[in-house]
Write an enzyme that holds these catalytic residues in place. Sequence first.
Site, PDB file in Angstrom:
ATOM      1  NE  ARG A   1      -3.998  -2.059   2.032  1.00  9.28           N
ATOM      2  CZ  ARG A   1      -3.858  -3.131   2.787  1.00  9.28           C
ATOM      3  NH1 ARG A   1      -2.897  -3.181   3.676  1.00  9.28           N
ATOM      4  NH2 ARG A   1      -4.699  -4.134   2.681  1.00  9.28           N
TER       5      ARG A   1
ATOM      6  CE  LYS B   1      -0.391  13.742 -14.554  1.00  5.39           C
ATOM      7  NZ  LYS B   1      -0.677  14.274 -15.909  1.00  5.39           N
TER       8      LYS B   1
ATOM      9  CD  GLU C   1       7.449  16.484 -22.794  1.00  2.20           C
ATOM     10  OE1 GLU C   1       6.731  17.426 -22.403  1.00  2.20           O
ATOM     11  OE2 GLU C   1       6.967  15.420 -23.242  1.00  2.20           O
TER      12      GLU C   1
ATOM     13  CE  LYS D   1       5.511  17.429 -13.889  1.00  2.00           C
ATOM     14  NZ  LYS D   1       5.626  16.219 -14.691  1.00  2.00           N
TER      15      LYS D   1
ATOM     16  CD  GLU E   1      -3.623  16.453 -15.942  1.00  2.00           C
ATOM     17  OE1 GLU E   1      -2.532  15.925 -15.719  1.00  2.00           O
ATOM     18  OE2 GLU E   1      -4.245  16.331 -16.998  1.00  2.00           O
TER      19      GLU E   1
ATOM     20  NE  ARG F   1       0.872  16.901 -12.916  1.00  2.00           N
ATOM     21  CZ  ARG F   1       1.460  16.062 -12.083  1.00  2.00           C
ATOM     22  NH1 ARG F   1       1.083  16.023 -10.822  1.00  2.00           N
ATOM     23  NH2 ARG F   1       2.424  15.262 -12.487  1.00  2.00           N
TER      24      ARG F   1
ATOM     25  CG  ASN G   1      -1.489  16.969 -20.501  1.00  2.00           C
ATOM     26  OD1 ASN G   1      -0.517  16.249 -20.311  1.00  2.00           O
ATOM     27  ND2 ASN G   1      -2.524  17.005 -19.673  1.00  2.00           N
TER      28      ASN G   1
ATOM     29  CG  HIS H   1       1.470  15.959 -24.133  1.00  2.00           C
ATOM     30  ND1 HIS H   1       2.211  17.124 -24.184  1.00  2.00           N
ATOM     31  CD2 HIS H   1       2.239  15.073 -23.454  1.00  2.00           C
ATOM     32  CE1 HIS H   1       3.362  16.946 -23.553  1.00  2.00           C
ATOM     33  NE2 HIS H   1       3.407  15.710 -23.108  1.00  2.00           N
TER      34      HIS H   1
ATOM     35  CG  HIS I   1      -1.063  11.300 -26.341  1.00  2.00           C
ATOM     36  ND1 HIS I   1      -1.693  11.788 -25.219  1.00  2.00           N
ATOM     37  CD2 HIS I   1       0.205  11.034 -25.970  1.00  2.00           C
ATOM     38  CE1 HIS I   1      -0.825  11.812 -24.213  1.00  2.00           C
ATOM     39  NE2 HIS I   1       0.332  11.361 -24.653  1.00  2.00           N
TER      40      HIS I   1
ATOM     41  CG  HIS J   1       5.992  11.255 -25.340  1.00  2.00           C
ATOM     42  ND1 HIS J   1       4.623  11.205 -25.498  1.00  2.00           N
ATOM     43  CD2 HIS J   1       6.236  12.201 -24.397  1.00  2.00           C
ATOM     44  CE1 HIS J   1       4.067  12.078 -24.674  1.00  2.00           C
ATOM     45  NE2 HIS J   1       5.015  12.686 -23.999  1.00  2.00           N
TER      46      HIS J   1
END
Length: 374
Positions: free
Chosen positions: A128, A150, A192, A234, A244, A248, A252, A255, A259, A272
């Site tokens: 956990r 993340k 980035e 960041k 997010e 946040r 993206n 992105h 994507h 990417h």
Amino acid sequence: MTIYHPAVPMRMRQVSVELGERSYPILIGDGLLQPGCLSAHVAGERVLIVSNDRVAPLYLEPARAAFAGKGVDHLLLPDGERYKTLATLGVIYDALMAGRYDRDTTLVALGGGVIGDLTGFAAATYQRGIDFIQIPTTLLAQVDSSIGGKTGVNHPGGKNMIGAFHQPRCVLADTRTLTTLPERELRAGLAEVIKYGLIADREFIGWLEANMAALRARSAAALEVAIERCCRLKARIVAADERERGLRALLNLGHTFGHAIEAGQGYRGWLHGEAVAAGMAMAARLSARLGRVTAVERDRVLALIDAAGLPLGPPAELPGRELRTHMASDKKVARGRVRLILLRGLGHAEVVEDYPEDCLAEVLCDAAVAALPA
Ligand code: NAD
Ligand code: GLY
């Protein structure tokens, strides 16, 4: 800010991610990975370093030495995005169980974003939740994926679909590790870096225009400045919106377009960062069409992406209609509308839902004839 680390007699930059009792430092510098430098960040006595068969021959020994005084073991995974899966996660759990690691264990991610996301998710879920430390070794990981908590793995149905938020205890970005990074991976990381300027720091855009050649030449001084600036931006965004719910999402930028390119290529084409670069170029073009940036500002964005050696549009084999279909299955679809991150001037971005569909279609088709990466 430049400070001196007590255990490391060299210059180090430090950025703090302010999350109350879960706050943590990001340590940035050239040659930081020194014996004993991370021991103080380990609460218990045991450390398991997770890396891959490409990074370990380069950096496993210094990483082990960084935890001097602790019981250190390691686990090597195969290299590649295709191993960012539940099956590989199972390999980490198996090692933890077989080694009888308890809740006081610290997991360490040594590698790029793939190793970081996998190891972070293992740490988020084993018993956990246990501590973990990030030692990112790609530019992308040093400016983005190692920060902000993340973590996760891919599902055959989509990228990063299974995961958790779990913050590291510390991030150590030794810019010297970037000397061995393949040129293409360095350029992908620059996408980035550019993103941060576009969404939040107009002055940084000017700095990047002046220093792109130095970054591509891997000047340690230039890399340290850029990485610190990105980490600071960041850290500020994550501190304000860890989960997010709003701000946040601006991280993206490019992105959703990117994507769609990655999905259109079956995740076997561009890196990417290359797809994100093309996506940011498309976002800049759409922003200009909607009067949100001037033509001069749009052209500055395109020139900066080009100077980084990155593509200004998707691969020619992907028609606009196909890209639009892939965009519709993005995580950011709300009430049937694809929410896009668009610019409002340079150094400022917004989530936009009410753009005319025909403007988006025009940009997707325009972009389909734009440049390919070398
Ligand atoms: P990666 O981890 O696949 O690393 C790229 C390649 O470089 C790999 O082959 C790796 O083994 C190799 N490598 C790493 N460091 C090296 C070094 N110093 N010298 C030589 N080779 C080295 O890719 P990446 O670009 O670092 O990360 C991409 C991943 O990050 C994706 O899975 C993406 O989803 C994830 N990501 C996560 C977040 C987040 O917030 N968690 C943010 C952005 C991206
Ligand atoms: N890379 C996107 C985020 O961390 O939110």
